[in-house]
Each structure stands twice: as C-alpha cells, then as structure tokens.
Design a protein around this motif. Structure first.
Motif, PDB file in Angstrom:
ATOM      1  N   LYS A   1     -32.180  29.711  -1.310  1.00 57.54           N
ATOM      2  CA  LYS A   1     -31.642  29.887   0.625  1.00 57.54           C
ATOM      3  C   LYS A   1     -32.038  28.358   0.786  1.00 57.54           C
ATOM      4  O   LYS A   1     -30.870  27.648   1.177  1.00 57.54           O
ATOM      5  CB  LYS A   1     -31.966  30.911   0.892  1.00 57.54           C
TER       6      LYS A   1
ATOM      7  N   LYS B   1     -21.669  25.323  -2.650  1.00 57.60           N
ATOM      8  CA  LYS B   1     -22.210  26.372  -2.065  1.00 57.60           C
ATOM      9  C   LYS B   1     -22.438  27.522  -3.261  1.00 57.60           C
ATOM     10  O   LYS B   1     -22.237  27.948  -3.899  1.00 57.60           O
ATOM     11  CB  LYS B   1     -21.988  26.479  -1.188  1.00 57.60           C
TER      12      LYS B   1
ATOM     13  N   ASP C   1     -28.519  25.448   1.054  1.00 58.36           N
ATOM     14  CA  ASP C   1     -28.634  25.172   2.520  1.00 58.36           C
ATOM     15  C   ASP C   1     -27.951  24.008   2.812  1.00 58.36           C
ATOM     16  O   ASP C   1     -27.352  23.573   3.123  1.00 58.36           O
ATOM     17  CB  ASP C   1     -29.479  25.633   3.450  1.00 58.36           C
ATOM     18  N   SER C   2     -28.362  23.348   1.685  1.00 58.00           N
ATOM     19  CA  SER C   2     -28.613  21.510   1.559  1.00 58.00           C
ATOM     20  C   SER C   2     -27.337  20.967   0.540  1.00 58.00           C
ATOM     21  O   SER C   2     -26.997  19.646   0.481  1.00 58.00           O
ATOM     22  CB  SER C   2     -29.862  21.412   0.295  1.00 58.00           C
TER      23      SER C   2
END
Length: 82
Positions: A13, A24, A17-18
């Motif tokens: 996760k 993604k 998120d980066s």
C-alpha cells in the motif's frame, strides 16, 4: 487463495501510494496476475482501488507499445483549465 502477510500488505500500500495513476493501475494488475481466483477483489481491497481500474491496468499491460512510452501525460496536453 492465500492472503499476503499484513506487513507485506502495508508495504504494498505504501509503495502503491507513491506511484502515478498509470503506474498504480499497472502495479495492481501485476499483483493480480500473481494470484488465483479472487485476486482482483483481494488486491482491490488492499490497495483501495476499483476492480475496473485493475482491469484497465491489465489492458494497459497487454499494450506493449504503451509500456515503452516514458511520458505520463500526452505530448501537448495542458493542465486543468482555469
């Protein structure tokens, strides 16, 4: 289908998120490809991403020409209108 260890889920996760939106989708699709039946729903829940977005990531990965494109935005694209 076996679930990942909670520590691995947290790392996944944080990494997810980066990433950019396109990355993604692709990352989620790669993770789903490692799992058996039910993998899309499981990864969707871990990463808080819509299953349809993961399916689009699978389509993205099948487009080999798009994979070599280094740009995130299309050339000549402008930002959001003021």
């Amino acid at each position: 289908m076996d679930a990942y260890d909670p520590a691995v889920e947290r790392i996944m996760k944080a990494f997810f998120d980066s990433l950019s939106e396109k990355d993604k989708r692709r990352y989620a699709a790669v993770e789903v490809s490692k799992l058996d039946h039910g993998g899309t729903e499981y990864i969707s829940r871990i990463l808080a991403i819509d299953p349809n977005t993961i399916r689009q990531g699978i389509v993205d990965l099948e487009d080999t020409e798009a994979l070599i494109e280094p740009r995130v935005r299309k050339k000549g694209a402008v930002g959001r209108p003021k």
